[in-house]
Each structure stands twice: as C-alpha cells, then as structure tokens.
Scaffold this motif. Structure first.
Motif, PDB file in Angstrom:
ATOM      1  N   ILE A 232       0.816  -1.274   0.125  1.00  0.00           N
ATOM      2  CA  ILE A 232       0.122   0.012  -0.046  1.00  0.00           C
ATOM      3  C   ILE A 232       0.825   1.444   0.037  1.00  0.00           C
ATOM      4  CG2 ILE A 232      -1.626   1.194   1.313  1.00  0.00           C
ATOM      5  CD1 ILE A 232      -2.711  -1.576   2.347  1.00  0.00           C
ATOM      6  N   GLU A 233       0.544   2.205  -0.724  1.00  0.00           N
ATOM      7  CA  GLU A 233       1.301   3.496  -0.945  1.00  0.00           C
ATOM      8  C   GLU A 233       0.343   4.780  -0.472  1.00  0.00           C
ATOM      9  OE1 GLU A 233       3.657   4.057  -4.499  1.00  0.00           O
ATOM     10  OE2 GLU A 233       5.334   2.635  -3.414  1.00  0.00           O
ATOM     11  N   GLU A 234      -0.401   5.153  -1.240  1.00  0.00           N
ATOM     12  CA  GLU A 234      -1.292   6.256  -0.822  1.00  0.00           C
ATOM     13  C   GLU A 234      -2.625   6.390  -1.767  1.00  0.00           C
ATOM     14  OE1 GLU A 234       0.382  10.044  -3.111  1.00  0.00           O
ATOM     15  OE2 GLU A 234       1.723   9.544  -1.667  1.00  0.00           O
ATOM     16  N   VAL A 235      -3.583   7.113  -1.260  1.00  0.00           N
ATOM     17  CA  VAL A 235      -4.619   7.431  -2.102  1.00  0.00           C
ATOM     18  C   VAL A 235      -4.356   8.736  -2.929  1.00  0.00           C
ATOM     19  CG1 VAL A 235      -7.070   8.273  -1.913  1.00  0.00           C
ATOM     20  CG2 VAL A 235      -6.188   6.259  -0.299  1.00  0.00           C
ATOM     21  N   GLY A 236      -5.018   9.033  -4.139  1.00  0.00           N
ATOM     22  CA  GLY A 236      -4.931   9.795  -4.751  1.00  0.00           C
ATOM     23  C   GLY A 236      -4.553  11.220  -4.069  1.00  0.00           C
ATOM     24  N   SER A 237      -5.169  11.779  -3.343  1.00  0.00           N
ATOM     25  CA  SER A 237      -5.177  12.894  -2.662  1.00  0.00           C
ATOM     26  C   SER A 237      -4.882  12.876  -1.218  1.00  0.00           C
ATOM     27  CB  SER A 237      -6.183  13.770  -2.664  1.00  0.00           C
ATOM     28  OG  SER A 237      -7.419  13.325  -2.257  1.00  0.00           O
TER      29      SER A 237
END
Length: 365
Positions: A232-237
């Motif tokens: 997992i990295e990040e959500v778009g914002s």
C-alpha cells in the motif's frame, strides 16, 4: 537574494463580490490578489509583487506545456473565534516545495521570502478568510517553467505564483466515511521516480484510474507499489492509516509516497496521545486478512483538504472490505476534532504548529 521587505503590493481597484459562506465549495472562487515572482538564469529570482488576480500570459512554446516542469503546494489559513488569522505549519510546505523543486531541476526559493509573501498576500486579502465552521482559506503556491524554447532541458526562466481560494466545510453535514477502490492495473509512481514530489504529472497519472473507480461507485483510488503491486502506498489525494489490533499503521516513506504535512502531524499527535503508531511496509493481503479476522478496527486518510477522511469500504479484485460497519471510528473522530481544533485556535497548540499572520501588509504601492 531578494529582501522580503521589497515585496510591492498593487491594490485591486475592482474588488470581486464575495460568495456566501454556505456556497464556497472547494477551489471555485479566488481572492482579489495574487503573488508573482520571476526567475531568469542570469538574475536569479527577482521582482516579487502582489498584484490584482489576473490571467497568466505565456508563450505557446513555454516549457511547462511541453516538458511538465511545474511544482505546487497546498496549505490553509484559518480565522479563529477571537478574530486572529493562523497558518498551519507553513514552513513544512515551504521545505517540501523546495524538495520538489530540487527533484524537477527548478531553482530553490528563498524560505524567508516565501513565508513573507504568504503572510503579506493573506494580509492583503484578509477579508476573504471565511469564519464559518469548517471553512478556511486554501492557498496554492506553484512554479511553472516559462522559457519559450523546445528541447528537453531545464528551463532558464520560471514564475512563482501564489493564489488563494476561500473554501467551505469539506463535510458540511458531518464527517463521513468514503469508499476506496484499490487499483490493481495502473501504476502512479515507482521508487526513483517523482512520486515523492508534488508535481502535476503525478496527479494526471491517476486520473484514468480515478474515472474508472467513480464509475463503480468509489470516490478515490488506493495505489499499490509500482513494482510488486502488493504494498500500500497512498490514495490519490491522501496518505493512509490503518488501526489494526490497537496499533495504527501507515506506509513508510520510500521515495514514491508524498511526505504529507497532515500525515506527519497525525503521527506526532498519535504519539502525543500515547497511541501506538508504526511506519512500515503494509501489504494489501495483510490488510484484507486483518479485515477478515476482525482485527482491522479503523482506516482513514489524511490531507490538507479533508484533514481526516474515514474509510468505510475498500474494493480489491472484486472483494469488498467494509470497515467499522461503514461508520466513522472513534479514533478518526477524535483525531479530526483535535487537529481542526488546533487549526481553528479553539484548542491549545502544544506542538507550535500554528503561525499567526499580521493584518498589515508592507510595501503598498
């Protein structure tokens, strides 16, 4: 080096009509003034000024259009109950913008001048700062490459601009969980790329996946790492956090994840509250297993716009994972109330995050 006291202010003689505070939206309305400063290779940064908000005129061959040399930031100013104006951790945004500049071969900005420009621009448009619950003044600094020349090389000319927009409450009816689609096909960034820089291309790369997610009824996309398609990295914002078996987990910064200001603040706040927090690699399989066995207690995203956005549902390869029965968790609500209370000046600031803005701009023409 430009002296911050040399910033000149040209007053807008044709003031705009301000929208009602219950109709602000996000990034729709813009204040009466903007900050502009130019760069030339032979002169450095020069001619800092606050001028009436206006269109930008660029040559069609300007390098920003062809090679994507552009950096931006986002931060907020708040009106307190006793009438003061507070900025939330502006120094961190300034430092991050210069890190992004470095990655994209853009000249460094003087930090003292940057902060002075922010404060003077806010002072010039202080009557635009909304005071309603959940409202704020959103501030967008950005740099664009303006040299009119085709050829893949760093620009020799730039403009640094700051614009501002009064924004409404992100949750006008109360904090609500969002539904997130876990992206398994497209890739946003990889280690060694520009994922940790706040540059426009990172967001353009996510639009296709976001469109597909919205068609399925999901508001945003959760990105996995670009190599293994597992971590997992990040959500778009937003950066993301997961509470599993009493411990809060968030992906460690690895070079492809944005070092969010709200993310770092949340980590500091969790430690202050004696809540266990770990920054490490988290696989999507680990997260789903925690959901299946009942140890996944809460999930939330953090970012400037929403502050905290609870996550009520994930969808990965057709498998839905409902979190906290789709409701806002106790920890998410506590963190949201605490951080927004500090930002609006209604709660004590034990971290020294808030910077008060003077109401008197200097250098008026």
């Amino acid at each position: 080096m430009v002296n911050p006291l040399e910033i000149k202010v040209e007053r807008n003689k044709h003031k705009k009509t301000k929208p009602p505070q219950d109709q602000l939206g996000f990034g729709v309305h813009f204040t009466d003034h903007m900050f502009v400063m130019d760069y030339a290779q032979e002169k450095g940064w020069y001619h800092p000024r606050i001028v009436p908000y206006q269109p930008i005129v660029l040559d069609p061959a300007a390098k920003v259009f062809h090679y994507g040399q552009t950096i931006f930031e986002g931060l907020k100013a708040y009106r307190t109950g006793d009438g003061r104006t507070l900025l939330f951790r502006p120094q961190k945004n300034i430092e991050r913008m210069n890190r992004s500049n470095e990655r994209l071969s853009v000249p460094q900005l003087d930090e003292a001048l940057f902060l002075s420009a922010l404060q003077q621009l806010i002072a010039a448009d202080q009557d635009w700062i909304p005071s309603g619950a959940g409202t704020s003044l959103y501030i967008r600094p950005f740099v664009i490459a303006t040299q009119p020349a085709l050829g893949v090389s760093p620009s020799e000319h730039y403009q640094f601009i700051i614009i501002m927009s009064p924004v409404g409450a992100y949750y006008p009816e109360g904090i609500n969980p969002v539904k997130i689609f876990v992206e398994a096909e497209y890739v946003r960034a990889v280690i060694g790329g520009v994922g940790e820089a706040k540059t426009a291309g990172n967001y353009a790369a996510g639009l296709k996946a976001q469109e597909a997610a919205k068609e399925l009824g999901y508001s945003q996309v959760l990105w996995l790492d670009g190599v293994h398609r597992t971590y997992i990295e990040e959500v778009g914002s937003m950066n993301v956090f997961f509470k599993i078996n009493g411990t809060v987990l968030t992906p460690a910064l690895n070079g492809s994840i944005l070092d969010g200001i709200t993310r770092s603040s949340m980590i500091q706040l969790l430690k202050h509250l004696d809540i266990p927090i770990e920054e490490r690699m988290i696989s999507i399989e680990e997260l789903y297993e925690a959901g299946r066995n009942g140890t996944l207690e809460e999930a939330f995203g953090t970012g400037t716009a929403a502050v905290i956005s609870p996550i009520g549902e994930l969808s990965w390869k057709g498998e839905k994972l409902v979190i906290q029965d789709g409701q806002t968790g106790e920890l998410s609500k506590k963190l949201y109330d605490t951080l927004t209370g500090i930002q609006k000046g209604s709660l004590a600031d034990p971290f020294g995050w808030m910077v008060e803005v003077s109401e008197t701009p200097s250098g008026v023409l």
